[in-house]
Enzyme design. Structure first.
Site, mmCIF file in Angstrom:
data_model
loop_
_atom_site.group_PDB
_atom_site.id
_atom_site.type_symbol
_atom_site.label_atom_id
_atom_site.label_comp_id
_atom_site.label_asym_id
_atom_site.label_seq_id
_atom_site.Cartn_x
_atom_site.Cartn_y
_atom_site.Cartn_z
ATOM 1 C CG ASP A 66 -2.077 -0.852 1.177
ATOM 2 O OD1 ASP A 66 -2.147 -1.682 0.251
ATOM 3 O OD2 ASP A 66 -2.956 -0.744 2.058
ATOM 4 C CG HIS A 211 2.243 0.274 4.408
ATOM 5 N ND1 HIS A 211 1.918 -0.606 5.411
ATOM 6 C CD2 HIS A 211 1.117 0.999 4.156
ATOM 7 C CE1 HIS A 211 0.645 -0.423 5.764
ATOM 8 N NE2 HIS A 211 0.142 0.536 5.019
#
Length: 255
Positions: A66, A211
């Site tokens: 993400d 991430h």
């Protein structure tokens, strides 16, 4: 207790529904979810999903990232290429997609799934329909301009969604994807800890959330991949995980 009447069927059903609803709220999602197994069991009529592996037979897991792209994403893409793993990237528009167009193109070119993570990472459940639409549409347009394809997947910031978010996603052709394992890599730079958290939470049909914008994450990825391969897992993109089902716009998918 003597004399106490047993709960009726409808009352039991209502109680279970209340518990399920509370569980979804506590996990940041107030919408009903569909598991990968359920998605595979009900493919859309006439729809075909491109996939190189059958997750009805294989032990599959999806690696997702993400909030990129970022300065660490080139190294991550090198690792994925070396390990022959395709991932799913949920990209942020402002300060990410617009600042790293070559990385977005590279993701698509190398076979990764490119998804939408909104324009500015606002919590969508705090916005009205126009605000939700703005956050998602701007990123849709930016990615389509770079890759020639509009994303079909999105991940709501913090995993928070509701009926209004789902309605806008349906309008924009976006399925919502949550996760089953996360390292909370926003809270640590310790790559070994990130690795251990992912491996402890990984399971069949899992969707791993990481991430590629945090310092400790990318260095943890090679060991995560190697260990899960040793455990017999096959890495797939989210659409491959759901195939022969196809992600349906507006629906929420969660292992």
């Amino acid at each position: 207790m003597p004399g106490k009447k047993p709960a009726s069927g409808p009352r039991i059903t209502a109680a279970l529904a209340a518990v399920a609803s509370l569980s979804l709220v506590l996990s940041g999602c107030s919408a009903a979810t569909i598991s990968p197994g359920d998605a595979r069991s009900r493919p859309l009529a006439g729809a075909r999903a491109k996939t190189g592996v059958d997750c009805r037979e294989a032990r599959c897991i999806a690696l997702t990232f993400d909030a990129g792209p970022s300065r660490d994403t080139p190294r991550l893409l090198d690792i994925l290429k070396e390990k022959k793993v395709r991932a799913t990237f949920f990209l942020l528009g402002k300060n990410h997609v617009v600042h790293h167009p070559d990385l977005v193109r590279r993701m698509a070119r190398e076979g990764h799934e490119v998804g939408n993570h909104t324009w500015t990472h606002k919590r969508l459940t705090d916005l009205d329909a126009d605000g939700i639409r703005e956050e998602l549409s701007r990123t849709q347009d930016a990615i389509a301009e770079l890759t020639g394809h509009r994303p079909t997947l999105m991940r709501p910031p913090q995993g928070r969604t509701d009926r209004e978010v789902s309605d806008v996603c349906r309008e924009l052709g976006l399925a919502q994807v949550l996760w089953s394992a996360t390292a909370k890599d926003y809270s640590t730079t310790d790559s070994l800890l990130i690795e251990h958290r992912v491996l402890d939470a990984a399971g069949p049909d899992g969707i791993i959330l990481l991430h590629d914008i945090y310092q400790g994450t990318v260095p943890a990825v090679p060991a995560i991949i190697d260990e899960l391969k040793k455990r017999g897992y096959t890495f797939v993109t989210v659409p491959e995980l759901l195939a022969p089902g196809v992600p349906e716009p507006g629906k929420v998918y969660k292992p």
